[in-house]
Write an enzyme that holds these catalytic residues in place. Structure first.
Site, PDB file in Angstrom:
ATOM      1  N   ARG A  63     -32.415  21.212 -72.534  1.00 48.13           N
ATOM      2  CA  ARG A  63     -31.078  20.667 -72.799  1.00 48.13           C
ATOM      3  C   ARG A  63     -31.121  19.191 -73.169  1.00 48.13           C
ATOM      4  NH1 ARG A  63     -28.191  22.206 -67.985  1.00 48.13           N
ATOM      5  NH2 ARG A  63     -28.433  20.062 -67.312  1.00 48.13           N
ATOM      6  N   TYR A 116      -8.974  10.254 -87.221  1.00 47.24           N
ATOM      7  CA  TYR A 116      -9.222  11.678 -87.454  1.00 47.24           C
ATOM      8  C   TYR A 116      -8.183  12.509 -86.683  1.00 47.24           C
ATOM      9  CZ  TYR A 116     -11.981  16.013 -87.343  1.00 47.24           C
ATOM     10  OH  TYR A 116     -12.412  17.306 -87.444  1.00 47.24           O
ATOM     11  N   ASP A 187     -15.094   5.004 -84.778  1.00 42.93           N
ATOM     12  CA  ASP A 187     -15.608   6.165 -85.510  1.00 42.93           C
ATOM     13  C   ASP A 187     -16.191   5.640 -86.820  1.00 42.93           C
ATOM     14  OD1 ASP A 187     -15.919   8.416 -87.202  1.00 42.93           O
ATOM     15  OD2 ASP A 187     -14.338   9.513 -86.149  1.00 42.93           O
ATOM     16  N   LYS A 212     -21.295  15.107 -91.575  1.00 46.32           N
ATOM     17  CA  LYS A 212     -20.870  14.682 -92.907  1.00 46.32           C
ATOM     18  C   LYS A 212     -22.059  14.189 -93.743  1.00 46.32           C
ATOM     19  CE  LYS A 212     -16.581  15.676 -91.793  1.00 46.32           C
ATOM     20  NZ  LYS A 212     -15.752  14.862 -90.924  1.00 46.32           N
TER      21      LYS A 212
HETATM   22  C1  PLP Z   1     -15.259  15.277 -89.603  1.00 43.67           C
HETATM   23  C2  PLP Z   1     -14.905  14.109 -88.785  1.00 43.67           C
HETATM   24  C3  PLP Z   1     -14.981  14.170 -87.401  1.00 43.67           C
HETATM   25  C4  PLP Z   1     -15.307  15.453 -86.657  1.00 43.67           C
HETATM   26  O1  PLP Z   1     -16.602  15.888 -86.883  1.00 43.67           O
HETATM   27  P1  PLP Z   1     -17.004  17.424 -86.684  1.00 43.67           P
HETATM   28  O2  PLP Z   1     -18.489  17.381 -86.760  1.00 43.67           O
HETATM   29  O3  PLP Z   1     -16.335  18.175 -87.768  1.00 43.67           O
HETATM   30  O4  PLP Z   1     -16.522  17.819 -85.309  1.00 43.67           O
HETATM   31  C5  PLP Z   1     -14.688  13.035 -86.691  1.00 43.67           C
HETATM   32  N1  PLP Z   1     -14.340  11.890 -87.296  1.00 43.67           N
HETATM   33  C6  PLP Z   1     -14.250  11.802 -88.633  1.00 43.67           C
HETATM   34  C7  PLP Z   1     -13.850  10.513 -89.253  1.00 43.67           C
HETATM   35  C8  PLP Z   1     -14.531  12.899 -89.413  1.00 43.67           C
HETATM   36  O5  PLP Z   1     -14.417  12.797 -90.738  1.00 43.67           O
END
Ligand code: PLP
Length: 396
Positions: A63, A116, A187, A212
């Site tokens: 883990r 987000y 973020d 992403k």
């Molecule tokens: C896509 C995204 C997330 C969430 O990510 P996931 O891997 O889809 O859970 C969080 N913050 C931003 C700015 C995003 O574009």
């Protein structure tokens, strides 16, 4: 040789390589999959468990990850300029981990109003159940001094903001957080850590959906958190353990492989996005284009000061002659842009921005529809031709 003296593009290629065994090694670290970790002896079992107990980043159980995960953490640490990086099974779980690690019942959190969407839709109700209150603020107006309370513990931001990419003055937020002894979490998904380092601009924690651009091929889900604050790292790690967040070795490997080409991909996405943004500015049906690399974007000066480049995202608002049905017809007409959430893969995407999410946004109050485009790696003149054709077909 001082590895730190090398450019980022060099360093991210020099980290997480396979290690020599009998004089030879694979280029990349192998995919090491395991649940049980075997120990050579009881003395080694005790030594490594002690090391882990004292905060060492070693795995005594699957883990906690393996050499593949350590290599990815090191590479993300290079991107973010961070001493401590943790992986999570999605960007969303990385964000939730920050809130659950740093807040307790009775606390208050300040959240930028353009973050987000699921932060507001999913995390805020969870916090409310735990007796934690959230207040939203307009990030483009600077630190929310008036919304600060005695029990405020965390400021949560995302710059550029979701859908419209407004840039906040992150160093001003960093100073605000330090002045009041609160944590600033950012973020950093938009920049992938390649274009911007929140930790160097005053944030205590930087979060990414590595789903992403780091993944880069729309085939994995993953998140990461980075910090240079040892005490915060400890708190995040404790909650990470409690939640049992783990990432598969194959996904860790794919993310590490994505990092090898991150810089060249981002540069190409950004070139295509800028070409599309400039084309959109000449379209009659378009009232406004959102992309911080455009000189007339309100965030352009802050973007130039704090970022090394842009990514493939461009949004635009239709003129008042157009309604939601025009926006839907527009995206339905596109051939080279798939419709879908997320972004950061090699492919172009188009999405009508959900009105409910835009309404929460103070940056742009307007009731015409907004379309978000992700410029992929296809030939930009093909992409622009596709857009031009779609505008022609919905002409009012
Ligand atoms: C896509 C995204 C997330 C969430 O990510 P996931 O891997 O889809 O859970 C969080 N913050 C931003 C700015 C995003 O574009």
């Amino acid at each position: 040789m001082d590895e730190r003296a090398h450019a980022l593009s060099t360093r991210v290629l020099r980290t997480g390589l396979g290690t020599f065994d009998d004089g030879a090694a694979p280029v990349n670290v192998p995919v090491v999959r395991t649940s049980t970790v075997r120990f050579e002896s009881s003395a080694e079992y005790e030594r490594l468990h002690r090391l882990r107990h004292d905060g060492g980043n070693v795995a005594t159980y699957g883990r906690h990850g393996t050499a593949t995960h350590r290599a990815l953490e090191a590479a993300i640490g290079e991107l973010e300029g961070a001493a401590h990086t943790l992986l999570a099974p999605s960007g969303m779980s990385a964000i939730t981990l920050v809130f659950l690690s740093l807040l307790t019942p009775g606390d208050h959190v300040l959240i930028q109003d353009s973050v987000y969407g699921p932060v507001r839709e999913r995390i805020e109700p969870l916090l409310a159940r735990l007796g934690i209150e959230a207040t939203y603020f307009a990030g483009q107006d600077g630190p929310p001094r008036d919304a600060l309370r005695a029990n405020t513990r965390l400021v949560y931001v995302e710059s550029p903001g979701s859908f419209l990419y407004e840039i906040i003055d992150l160093p001003a937020f960093g100073a605000f957080a330090r002045e009041h002894g609160i944590v600033l979490a950012a973020d950093n998904t938009w920049s992938a850590g390649w274009l911007h380092r929140p930790l160097a601009h005053g944030a205590h924690v930087s979060i990414q959906a590595t789903t992403k651009y780091i993944g880069g091929h729309s085939d994995l889900m993953q998140g990461a958190l980075s910090t240079n604050d040892a005490a915060l790292a400890h708190r995040l790690r404790d909650t990470h353990e409690a939640l049992g967040l783990s990432v598969g070795a194959d996904d860790a490997y794919l993310a590490l492989r994505g990092i090898r080409t991150l810089g060249v991909r981002l540069a190409q996405h950004a070139r295509h996005a800028l070409a599309i943004a400039e084309y959109l500015q000449s379209e009659q049906a378009v009232a406004r284009v959102f992309h911080p690399a455009l000189p007339d974007d309100p965030g352009h000066a802050l973007w130039q000061r704090d970022f090394r480049g842009a990514n493939g995202l461009v949004s635009f608002a239709f003129t008042p002659l157009h309604d939601a049905s025009h926006a839907r017809a527009f995206v339905d007409t596109l051939r080279l842009f798939s419709q879908g959430a997320s972004w950061g893969g090699f492919e172009s995407l188009a999405l009508v921005a959900p009105a409910s999410r835009l309404r929460a946004h103070s940056y742009f109050r307007n009731d015409t529809p907004v379309v978000r485009l992700h410029a992929g790696l296809e030939d930009p003149s093909d992409l622009i031709d596709d857009l031009r054709r779609a505008f022609r077909l919905i002409r009012t």
